[in-house]
Motif scaffolding. Structure first.
Motif, PDB file in Angstrom:
ATOM      1  N   GLU A  23      -8.997  -1.422   0.533  1.00  0.00           N
ATOM      2  CA  GLU A  23      -8.867  -2.520  -0.797  1.00  0.00           C
ATOM      3  C   GLU A  23      -6.791  -2.798  -0.188  1.00  0.00           C
ATOM      4  OE1 GLU A  23      -8.806  -5.517  -5.030  1.00  0.00           O
ATOM      5  OE2 GLU A  23      -9.753  -3.362  -4.020  1.00  0.00           O
ATOM      6  N   PHE A  24      -6.227  -1.607  -0.877  1.00  0.00           N
ATOM      7  CA  PHE A  24      -5.086  -0.852  -0.869  1.00  0.00           C
ATOM      8  C   PHE A  24      -4.488   0.259  -0.010  1.00  0.00           C
ATOM      9  CE2 PHE A  24      -6.195  -2.651  -4.992  1.00  0.00           C
ATOM     10  CZ  PHE A  24      -6.359  -4.193  -5.069  1.00  0.00           C
ATOM     11  N   PRO A  25      -4.399   0.411   1.449  1.00  0.00           N
ATOM     12  CA  PRO A  25      -4.241   1.028   2.135  1.00  0.00           C
ATOM     13  C   PRO A  25      -2.679   2.041   2.170  1.00  0.00           C
ATOM     14  CG  PRO A  25      -4.455  -0.732   3.629  1.00  0.00           C
ATOM     15  CD  PRO A  25      -5.267  -1.085   2.397  1.00  0.00           C
ATOM     16  N   GLU A  26      -2.195   0.306   1.094  1.00  0.00           N
ATOM     17  CA  GLU A  26      -0.476   0.991   1.288  1.00  0.00           C
ATOM     18  C   GLU A  26       0.517   1.334   0.880  1.00  0.00           C
ATOM     19  OE1 GLU A  26      -0.996  -2.955  -1.229  1.00  0.00           O
ATOM     20  OE2 GLU A  26      -2.169  -2.301   0.974  1.00  0.00           O
ATOM     21  N   LYS A  27      -0.913   1.943  -0.541  1.00  0.00           N
ATOM     22  CA  LYS A  27      -0.555   2.603  -1.786  1.00  0.00           C
ATOM     23  C   LYS A  27      -0.446   3.507  -1.475  1.00  0.00           C
ATOM     24  CE  LYS A  27      -0.168  -1.436  -3.804  1.00  0.00           C
ATOM     25  NZ  LYS A  27       1.103  -1.821  -4.109  1.00  0.00           N
ATOM     26  N   PHE A  28      -1.183   4.466  -0.081  1.00  0.00           N
ATOM     27  CA  PHE A  28      -1.750   5.288   0.346  1.00  0.00           C
ATOM     28  C   PHE A  28      -0.666   6.387   0.569  1.00  0.00           C
ATOM     29  CE2 PHE A  28      -5.725   4.170  -2.239  1.00  0.00           C
ATOM     30  CZ  PHE A  28      -5.960   5.174  -3.060  1.00  0.00           C
ATOM     31  N   PHE A  29      -0.022   5.970   1.441  1.00  0.00           N
ATOM     32  CA  PHE A  29       1.784   6.418   1.799  1.00  0.00           C
ATOM     33  C   PHE A  29       2.394   7.687   1.354  1.00  0.00           C
ATOM     34  CE2 PHE A  29       1.360   1.761   4.316  1.00  0.00           C
ATOM     35  CZ  PHE A  29       1.166   2.233   5.162  1.00  0.00           C
ATOM     36  N   MET A  30       2.158   8.468   2.590  1.00  0.00           N
ATOM     37  CA  MET A  30       3.053   9.465   1.740  1.00  0.00           C
ATOM     38  C   MET A  30       3.739   9.773   1.875  1.00  0.00           C
ATOM     39  SD  MET A  30       1.265  11.508  -0.059  1.00  0.00           S
ATOM     40  CE  MET A  30       1.508  13.364   0.108  1.00  0.00           C
TER      41      MET A  30
END
Length: 363
Positions: A145-152
């Protein structure tokens, strides 16, 4: 705004672990076998007195602004989120409470309170993460749902955390914080033996690997549970109030508040130690007795706390993000200090003049 969830701590927390290896294998044996009491003392032995005094002054500035004042503000933010307490009153409450047991208890009280608060806060963070994942359906639905929140890592054009800047600063900031920071190393220097000190650092390094799951993941969970637009400084407290059963809310928030006090007390104790042993004694009181040094340390602790309270109130009026305030202050001092220590140990050709120029120009 995805920046409000502080993806930066995820990267920094995962990167810090290797600097504990540097502490265990390189810095700590050198410090303990040399009989050092403070980090500025190392610079005098390796380079000259000027570098010792410069680092002592910068250490005090960093601790008062980047640790004590900023963390006082953080504590006030927690009290505001939970009880609606005015931030100024929250700052004063945290300052007085922490100063009392730090000034009269010394390093031993700091270490024991740190140990107990670590257990409570780590357990509380784990409970919040588990309950949060249960409420949102697990980590995989969140990632979908929120792939952009898991960027390292973010692109070089990112306004706050560009990848190039992160690569260039994480090593120096982490090395300064773990390996050359009186706040951290003083606990090791107070260990019963070198083995105890090194094992403590090893344990801390392993615990650092867990931080993204109990510090950063709840931020992503909060995006789902609380929605956008929440003050980043209030997220954890609001998440606890929303997810955790009433009987545990008080315990977890007490752990958070006590961890904040623990950080303040550790920084306050280290600041008074550096000020006494690296400035007062060598410059004005060379023949001071042990009792006089302890007395100076207590008075200086009270002074530093008073100054930090003033800056904490200023931070509360500016309403900045606590994490960014701390990181931005530390970043100014980290690189030149890390360079002096690592080069000072590994290269005999480094001179005192070069150290002074590096220290001043590095800012």
């Amino acid at each position: 705004d995805h920046r409000d969830l502080h993806s930066f701590p995820t990267r920094r927390s995962s990167d810090l672990w290797y600097t504990y290896s540097l502490l265990v294998w390189i810095f700590l044996p050198y410090y303990m076998r040399s009989g050092l009491y403070t980090m500025p003392e190392f610079l005098e032995r390796r380079f000259n007195r000027t570098t010792r005094y410069l680092y002592a002054l910068s250490t005090l500035l960093t601790y008062v602004l980047g640790f004590i004042a900023a963390i006082l503000y953080a504590g006030a933010v927690v009290l505001e989120a939970l009880f609606g307490l005015d931030p100024v009153h929250g700052v004063l409450l945290m300052a007085v409470t922490t100063a009392v047991y730090t000034i009269y208890g010394g390093l031993l009280s700091v270490v024991w309170t740190d140990f107990l608060q670590f257990i409570i806060l780590f357990a509380g963070g784990a409970v919040v993460t588990i309950l949060g994942l249960n409420a949102t359906g697990g980590i995989l639905p969140l990632m979908r749902e929120f792939p952009e929140k898991f960027f390292m890592a973010y692109p070089a054009s990112h306004p706050e955390f560009p990848f190039a800047g992160m690569v260039g600063t994480v090593l120096s900031v982490s090395m300064w914080y773990v390996c050359t920071n009186q706040f951290m190393v003083q606990r090791c220097l107070g260990a019963r033996s070198e083995w105890d000190a090194r094992m403590g650092a090893v344990f801390a390094g392993y615990m650092k690997l867990l931080l993204p799951f109990i510090i950063c993941l709840p931020g992503v969970i909060a995006w789902k549970v609380l929605g956008p637009g929440v003050d980043p400084n209030h997220v954890f407290a609001l998440l606890v109030a929303r997810l955790v059963p009433a009987g545990l809310v008080g315990l977890i928030m007490a752990g958070l508040a006590s961890a904040i006090m623990s950080t303040i007390s550790s920084a306050l104790n280290s600041a008074s130690t550096v000020a006494t042993l690296d400035l007062i004694v060598p410059l004005w009181k060379k023949n001071a007795t042990q009792e006089e040094q302890v007395s100076w340390g207590k008075w200086l602790s009270a002074l530093f706390m008073a100054v930090a309270v003033g800056f904490a109130i200023m931070f509360s009026h500016q309403q900045g993000k606590v994490f960014l305030i701390i990181q931005n202050i530390n970043a100014y001092f980290a690189a030149p200090v890390a360079a002096l220590f690592i080069v000072g140990i590994f290269w005999k050709g480094a001179t005192g003049t070069a150290a002074i120029v590096t220290f001043i120009a590095g800012f």
